[in-house]
Motif scaffolding. Structure first.
Motif: not given
Length: 304
Positions: A167-170, A220-223, A227-228, A257-261
């Motif tokens: 999964v590419d979550a970047d 435009p809103n990755p974080v 977080e959803r 981002d990284a810690s959320i993922v």
């Protein structure tokens, strides 16, 4: 949450089910000679010459075929890979995905390093009786080699035969669609934004057990997307459908981002780069995992 009520769509040359990861009937029974003869379109006379040369010198068919100029060393390696159902990239594929050393050069020292890391991960992450968890690969900075590492780790996991999903979550600087040369019109961002898109999960050419979920359009809103609740639900669903799920992430310098993922995956592996990664940045990254439901498997030092 409506996007997760719809079934995930797969892009594949054949239906994505348990059958796609099983070797073809009789594959292991085929001789190296038969595979080389088929691959190189050898005539009956050429095969007979190879067999005669083989008998006279007491060598293997592949060695005889190479000596007579009917095959090359790569043909022999490819035949061995087919006989043992071990993915090996064709020459044309290698030029399109040069970073996939575990697929392009599976018998190289670099590929062996990835297999060693895979073994450590298997012992620490996949334990009998425990629920399946996805593995997030995280790093403090760009140019740490994280996407390269994640891609090759996914290849080595798929080479075990289990269904593997990368999964590419970047959602800031995605690269997996480039590394694997897959379409990127739709992907994770469209799922998290509530759009049901066809063919979001794509099977990697030449590897029946490896799949990629690219980012799609960079949002435009990755974080906010990560977080959803939909992202956590998605990761749990994927962990239940695949034997291995590996997740690429944004560098931690961009934010949370990284810690959320990692928190949604349940496990994380930190990647650092020799002579580049700063100790303070690594400490801040590992500290960000404290207090969240994530197992830190360890840190890998990238020397390349």
């Amino acid at each position: 949450m409506s996007d997760l009520k719809e079934p995930l769509h797969y892009a594949s040359s054949k239906p994505v089910d348990a059958q796609t990861t099983k070797p073809s009937a009789g594959l292991h029974d085929r001789s190296i000679g038969a595979i080389i003869a088929e691959t190189r379109n050898l005539s009956a006379d050429q095969v007979e010459r190879v067999l005669q040369y083989q008998r006279e010198r007491g060598i293997r068919f592949g060695e005889a075929a190479v000596a007579l100029g009917y095959a090359n060393a790569e043909d022999v390696l490819e035949a061995l890979s087919k006989q043992f159902h071990y993915p090996y990239a064709a020459s044309e594929r290698k030029s399109r995905s040069p970073e996939l050393v575990a697929l392009n050069q599976p018998f190289s020292s670099q590929a062996e390093v990835f297999r060693g890391i895979r073994s450590q991960i298997m012992m620490r992450l996949y334990r009998e009786g425990e629920p399946r968890r996805a593995l997030a690969i995280i790093s403090p900075d760009t140019m740490d080699g994280k996407s390269y590492f994640t891609a090759n780790l996914a290849v080595t996991l798929a080479q075990l035969g289990g269904r593997t999903l990368l999964v590419d979550a970047d959602l800031r600087r995605p690269r997996q669609h480039e590394i694997f040369d897959v379409a990127n019109q739709a992907g994770l961002s469209s799922i998290l934004s509530g759009r049901s898109e066809p063919r979001v999960i794509q099977q990697v050419e030449g590897m029946n057990s490896l799949f990629v979920l690219p980012v799609g359009a960079v949002p435009p809103n990755p974080v906010e997307l990560l977080e959803r609740p939909a992202f956590g639900m998605l990761m749990r669903e994927l962990a239940g459908k695949f034997d291995h799920v590996v997740v690429d992430t944004s560098a931690s310098l961009y934010g949370a981002d990284a810690s959320i993922v990692a928190s949604r995956c349940g496990a994380a592996l930190v990647l650092a780069r020799q002579d580049r990664s700063r100790v303070l940045a690594l400490q801040e990254l590992t500290d960000s995992l404290d207090g969240i439901n994530t197992t830190l498997l360890g840190t890998v030092m990238n020397q390349y």
